[in-house]
Design a protein around this motif. Structure first.
Motif, PDB file in Angstrom:
ATOM      1  N   LEU A   1    -105.244  80.021 100.045  1.00  0.00           N
ATOM      2  CA  LEU A   1    -103.940  80.613  99.744  1.00  0.00           C
ATOM      3  C   LEU A   1    -103.884  82.021 100.311  1.00  0.00           C
ATOM      4  CD1 LEU A   1    -101.200  80.356  98.220  1.00  0.00           C
ATOM      5  CD2 LEU A   1    -102.342  81.384  96.239  1.00  0.00           C
ATOM      6  N   ASP A   2    -102.800  82.314 101.011  1.00  0.00           N
ATOM      7  CA  ASP A   2    -102.582  83.655 101.533  1.00  0.00           C
ATOM      8  C   ASP A   2    -101.436  84.298 100.758  1.00  0.00           C
ATOM      9  OD1 ASP A   2    -104.047  85.018 103.592  1.00  0.00           O
ATOM     10  OD2 ASP A   2    -102.152  85.356 104.626  1.00  0.00           O
ATOM     11  N   LEU A   3    -101.560  85.577 100.462  1.00  0.00           N
ATOM     12  CA  LEU A   3    -100.518  86.330  99.761  1.00  0.00           C
ATOM     13  C   LEU A   3     -99.795  87.182 100.797  1.00  0.00           C
ATOM     14  CD1 LEU A   3    -102.623  87.435  96.655  1.00  0.00           C
ATOM     15  CD2 LEU A   3    -101.461  85.267  97.090  1.00  0.00           C
ATOM     16  N   THR A   4     -98.491  86.987 100.920  1.00  0.00           N
ATOM     17  CA  THR A   4     -97.771  87.493 102.086  1.00  0.00           C
ATOM     18  C   THR A   4     -96.411  88.060 101.713  1.00  0.00           C
ATOM     19  OG1 THR A   4     -98.790  85.681 103.343  1.00  0.00           O
ATOM     20  CG2 THR A   4     -96.977  86.855 104.397  1.00  0.00           C
ATOM     21  N   ALA A   5     -96.037  89.173 102.340  1.00  0.00           N
ATOM     22  CA  ALA A   5     -94.676  89.694 102.201  1.00  0.00           C
ATOM     23  C   ALA A   5     -93.705  88.714 102.850  1.00  0.00           C
ATOM     24  CB  ALA A   5     -94.556  91.064 102.855  1.00  0.00           C
ATOM     25  N   SER A   6     -92.507  88.609 102.288  1.00  0.00           N
ATOM     26  CA  SER A   6     -91.558  87.589 102.741  1.00  0.00           C
ATOM     27  C   SER A   6     -91.183  87.726 104.206  1.00  0.00           C
ATOM     28  CB  SER A   6     -90.291  87.635 101.874  1.00  0.00           C
ATOM     29  OG  SER A   6     -89.691  88.918 101.920  1.00  0.00           O
ATOM     30  N   ASN A   7     -91.179  88.959 104.734  1.00  0.00           N
ATOM     31  CA  ASN A   7     -90.816  89.105 106.143  1.00  0.00           C
ATOM     32  C   ASN A   7     -91.952  88.719 107.085  1.00  0.00           C
ATOM     33  OD1 ASN A   7     -92.533  91.284 105.911  1.00  0.00           O
ATOM     34  ND2 ASN A   7     -90.986  92.843 106.323  1.00  0.00           N
ATOM     35  N   SER A   8     -93.106  88.340 106.515  1.00  0.00           N
ATOM     36  CA  SER A   8     -94.231  87.859 107.329  1.00  0.00           C
ATOM     37  C   SER A   8     -94.575  86.412 107.010  1.00  0.00           C
ATOM     38  CB  SER A   8     -95.468  88.742 107.099  1.00  0.00           C
ATOM     39  OG  SER A   8     -95.238  90.068 107.495  1.00  0.00           O
ATOM     40  N   ALA A   9     -93.672  85.715 106.330  1.00  0.00           N
ATOM     41  CA  ALA A   9     -93.933  84.322 105.966  1.00  0.00           C
ATOM     42  C   ALA A   9     -94.248  83.492 107.208  1.00  0.00           C
ATOM     43  CB  ALA A   9     -92.729  83.736 105.242  1.00  0.00           C
TER      44      ALA A   9
ATOM     45  N   THR B   1     -95.437  84.105  98.565  1.00  0.00           N
ATOM     46  CA  THR B   1     -94.749  85.275  99.107  1.00  0.00           C
ATOM     47  C   THR B   1     -94.088  86.111  98.014  1.00  0.00           C
ATOM     48  OG1 THR B   1     -92.686  84.062  99.487  1.00  0.00           O
ATOM     49  CG2 THR B   1     -94.288  84.085 101.281  1.00  0.00           C
ATOM     50  N   TYR B   2     -93.965  87.389  98.309  1.00  0.00           N
ATOM     51  CA  TYR B   2     -93.240  88.325  97.453  1.00  0.00           C
ATOM     52  C   TYR B   2     -92.252  89.072  98.345  1.00  0.00           C
ATOM     53  CZ  TYR B   2     -96.900  91.149  99.581  1.00  0.00           C
ATOM     54  OH  TYR B   2     -97.748  91.730 100.492  1.00  0.00           O
ATOM     55  N   PRO B   3     -91.133  89.535  97.811  1.00  0.00           N
ATOM     56  CA  PRO B   3     -90.144  90.231  98.641  1.00  0.00           C
ATOM     57  C   PRO B   3     -90.746  91.467  99.307  1.00  0.00           C
ATOM     58  CG  PRO B   3     -89.173  89.603  96.552  1.00  0.00           C
ATOM     59  CD  PRO B   3     -90.643  89.331  96.430  1.00  0.00           C
ATOM     60  N   SER B   4     -90.430  91.643 100.572  1.00  0.00           N
ATOM     61  CA  SER B   4     -90.956  92.781 101.322  1.00  0.00           C
ATOM     62  C   SER B   4     -90.412  94.095 100.767  1.00  0.00           C
ATOM     63  CB  SER B   4     -90.575  92.656 102.799  1.00  0.00           C
ATOM     64  OG  SER B   4     -91.123  91.486 103.361  1.00  0.00           O
ATOM     65  N   LEU B   5     -91.233  95.130 100.847  1.00  0.00           N
ATOM     66  CA  LEU B   5     -90.807  96.463 100.424  1.00  0.00           C
ATOM     67  C   LEU B   5     -89.751  96.985 101.393  1.00  0.00           C
ATOM     68  CD1 LEU B   5     -91.553  98.722  98.332  1.00  0.00           C
ATOM     69  CD2 LEU B   5     -93.023  99.677 100.106  1.00  0.00           C
ATOM     70  N   ASN B   6     -88.675  97.531 100.863  1.00  0.00           N
ATOM     71  CA  ASN B   6     -87.622  98.084 101.708  1.00  0.00           C
ATOM     72  C   ASN B   6     -87.028  99.311 101.024  1.00  0.00           C
ATOM     73  OD1 ASN B   6     -85.578  97.223  99.822  1.00  0.00           O
ATOM     74  ND2 ASN B   6     -85.712  95.167 100.694  1.00  0.00           N
TER      75      ASN B   6
END
Length: 360
Positions: A185-193, A213-218
């Motif tokens: 399992l990889d843990l990834t920001a949504s913009n790098s899905a 995935t988790y929402p990317s920081l913005n």
């Protein structure tokens, strides 16, 4: 008989009406609090669109089961679901408590986040903040001592950061007895899905894998986090969704205003004024002419002190290319730092009417 029914109806509905009447002041107080934190326009637009607001992202990405082993599939699905839930909880925690509370010294990554977060609050340039944000979420769900770490599936164990040649999955599920990996399992920001497909041969190395995935920081989420800088307790999920939606809208509105305002600070707009100070040939020979001019102009316009090193970042946040003002070598640029300065130094504008009418 009709009178009796009417009275009965009145008695049965009175408590409900009483509840509604008691609830309205709390709702009004909440709206006023949101107005104060995020502004009237963003709050109103949120209230108008809340029925169609998107939920916080929860889906697994790139989920593959290239096996017929039902036991392994069952264990992997439990593994993925548990960690996906943990990742979302950790994400909401960092948004709610960006100082990390009791987890500030959980490991080196959480300590690094605190260092960068404090720099951000001080309007300093911060490199790779989004990446560090992701590392904190990973630490919260995988480091001993964190209550966000979920239990592994029955008869399984979870390992972290195991290296396989040129790739290193964040989490590896293995049976407690016997060999081989069940799932990665990889843990990834949504913009790098789906970035795991760019890694070295996951399909060749393991039969089951996925991304949580988790929402990317913005900037919108950073604005929300800044509102929570002194918060020590996690907000409930609905409150996080509500406040984050307002913060995102507030950022969108404010950014548009900054970009419009920025047209007043381009060199093209002010070149005649600069020429009154020093002619163009001198400007080309001495970069400080334009630098000092726009530096002073910004301070006078905003009525606030501004360090010369921060000027390129503020210009960038306003949509102005700092190179036009001869900010090149020796100056670093951070749009987020510039935006943070602008947030802390708003212009004196006419206050909007704070009364908001909502449909009853």
């Amino acid at each position: 008989m009709r009178t009796s029914q009417t009275r009965a109806t009145a008695r049965s509905t009175a408590p409900e009406q009483s509840k509604q009447l008691k609830k309205e002041p709390a709702q009004s107080a909440a709206i006023l609090q949101m107005q104060k934190a995020f502004g009237n326009r963003a709050t109103m637009q949120y209230l108008q669109s809340r029925s169609t607001a998107k939920p916080i992202q929860r889906d697994l990405e790139s989920e593959e089961y290239n096996t017929d082993n039902e036991d392994n599939i069952k264990s992997a699905k439990t593994f993925f679901a548990n960690y996906n839930t943990a990742v979302q909880r950790a994400y909401e925690y960092v948004l709610s408590v960006p100082s990390l509370g009791a987890y500030a010294n959980l490991d080196g990554y959480t300590q690094l986040w605190i260092t960068k977060w404090n720099k951000y609050l001080n309007n300093e340039k911060v490199d790779l903040m989004a990446a560090t944000f992701g590392y904190v979420i990973e630490s919260l769900v995988s480091t001993d001592g964190s209550t966000f770490v979920p239990s592994p599936p029955a008869n399984c164990t979870v390992l972290t950061q195991v290296t396989y040649g040129g790739t290193r999955p964040d989490l590896v599920l293995r049976p407690t007895t016997g060999g081989g990996d069940i799932a990665w399992l990889d843990l990834t920001a949504s913009n790098s899905a789906e970035h795991i497909y760019d890694k070295e041969g996951w399909r060749d190395k393991v039969e089951i894998f996925a991304e949580a995935t988790y929402p990317s920081l913005n900037p919108g989420s950073l604005s929300f986090m800044k509102q929570n800088k002194d918060n020590l307790g996690t907000l409930d999920q609905e409150e996080v969704k509500k406040r984050l939606a307002i913060a995102q809208e507030a950022y969108r509105v404010r950014k548009a205003e900054w970009l419009e305002l920025g047209q007043n600070f381009t060199y093209t707009t002010l070149k005649d004024e600069v020429a009154k100070v020093k002619p163009l040939p001198v400007q080309k020979l001495d970069a400080r002419v334009r630098q000092n001019f726009i530096h002073q102009h910004l301070m006078e316009y905003f009525g606030a002190e501004l360090g010369i090193k921060m000027v390129p970042s503020v210009l960038t946040a306003l949509g102005v290319d700092p190179k036009g003002w001869h900010f090149t070598t020796g100056f670093s640029v951070s749009e987020s730092a510039g935006e943070s300065w602008l947030v802390d130094h708003p212009l004196a504008v006419e206050t909007e009417d704070t009364e908001m009418k909502t449909e009853e």
